[in-house]
Scaffold this motif. Structure first.
Motif, PDB file in Angstrom:
ATOM      1  N   VAL A 110       0.864  -1.255   0.032  1.00 52.54           N
ATOM      2  CA  VAL A 110      -0.066   0.045   0.024  1.00 52.54           C
ATOM      3  C   VAL A 110       0.896   1.145   0.157  1.00 52.54           C
ATOM      4  CG1 VAL A 110      -1.916   1.161   1.347  1.00 52.54           C
ATOM      5  CG2 VAL A 110      -2.032  -1.194   1.159  1.00 52.54           C
ATOM      6  N   LEU A 111       1.014   2.108  -0.992  1.00 56.91           N
ATOM      7  CA  LEU A 111       1.640   3.076  -1.094  1.00 56.91           C
ATOM      8  C   LEU A 111       1.009   4.414  -0.604  1.00 56.91           C
ATOM      9  CD1 LEU A 111       2.936   2.604  -4.849  1.00 56.91           C
ATOM     10  CD2 LEU A 111       4.028   2.063  -2.594  1.00 56.91           C
ATOM     11  N   ASP A 112      -0.190   4.582  -0.600  1.00 57.43           N
ATOM     12  CA  ASP A 112      -0.885   5.832  -0.126  1.00 57.43           C
ATOM     13  C   ASP A 112      -2.439   5.160  -0.041  1.00 57.43           C
ATOM     14  OD1 ASP A 112      -1.193   8.261   0.765  1.00 57.43           O
ATOM     15  OD2 ASP A 112      -1.781   9.141  -1.334  1.00 57.43           O
ATOM     16  N   TYR A 113      -2.950   6.024   1.150  1.00 54.13           N
ATOM     17  CA  TYR A 113      -4.281   5.560   1.628  1.00 54.13           C
ATOM     18  C   TYR A 113      -4.966   6.933   2.006  1.00 54.13           C
ATOM     19  CZ  TYR A 113      -8.222   4.397   4.806  1.00 54.13           C
ATOM     20  OH  TYR A 113      -9.364   4.469   5.214  1.00 54.13           O
ATOM     21  N   ASN A 114      -6.309   7.172   1.210  1.00 56.12           N
ATOM     22  CA  ASN A 114      -7.000   8.241   1.916  1.00 56.12           C
ATOM     23  C   ASN A 114      -8.301   8.013   1.805  1.00 56.12           C
ATOM     24  OD1 ASN A 114      -5.137  10.926   1.579  1.00 56.12           O
ATOM     25  ND2 ASN A 114      -4.723  10.030  -0.327  1.00 56.12           N
ATOM     26  N   GLU A 115      -9.117   8.920   2.646  1.00 50.17           N
ATOM     27  CA  GLU A 115     -10.568   8.574   2.850  1.00 50.17           C
ATOM     28  C   GLU A 115     -11.249   9.925   3.212  1.00 50.17           C
ATOM     29  OE1 GLU A 115     -10.899   7.589   7.503  1.00 50.17           O
ATOM     30  OE2 GLU A 115      -9.968   5.921   6.259  1.00 50.17           O
ATOM     31  N   HIS A 116     -12.462   9.975   2.771  1.00 45.28           N
ATOM     32  CA  HIS A 116     -13.143  11.002   3.034  1.00 45.28           C
ATOM     33  C   HIS A 116     -14.757  10.849   3.002  1.00 45.28           C
ATOM     34  CE1 HIS A 116     -14.917  12.145  -0.833  1.00 45.28           C
ATOM     35  NE2 HIS A 116     -13.440  11.842  -1.110  1.00 45.28           N
ATOM     36  N   ALA A 117     -15.680  11.590   3.837  1.00 46.37           N
ATOM     37  CA  ALA A 117     -17.348  11.294   3.541  1.00 46.37           C
ATOM     38  C   ALA A 117     -17.548  11.992   2.475  1.00 46.37           C
ATOM     39  CB  ALA A 117     -17.649  12.310   5.228  1.00 46.37           C
TER      40      ALA A 117
END
Length: 96
Positions: free
Chosen positions: A39-46
């Protein structure tokens, strides 16, 4: 953690252990599918607000053996489920 998934119409189960849910899923998938991913990058948002809000998770994933990279996206009202869907999305794009 126990994960149930569908592969070519067949329901399968594997277990993964890690320092968090994403790490556990990654390690379990690697063992189950015979792959090596990072996993190189991870982002989350509503996506919306309120108690029934949907969340989006974006995973930047690499096949360690080939160096090929891709992204996966998952959406759910549960952020852990959205993350898992993002990882499965990326794995499908890399290997299938």
């Amino acid at each position: 953690m126990k994960v149930t998934y569908t592969n070519n119409g067949l329901e399968k189960v594997f277990e993964g252990v890690g320092n968090g849910p994403i790490d556990a899923l990654q390690k379990g998938l690697e063992k189950e599918l015979g792959i090596e991913i990072r996993v190189l990058d991870y982002n989350e948002h509503a996506l919306t607000s309120g108690s029934g809000a949907q969340a989006a998770s974006y995973i930047h994933l690499m096949d360690v053996k080939t160096g090929k990279v891709t992204y996966g996206v998952g959406i759910s009202s549960n952020i852990t489920r959205a993350s898992f869907r993002g990882i499965f999305s990326a794995v499908n794009r890399l290997f299938y």
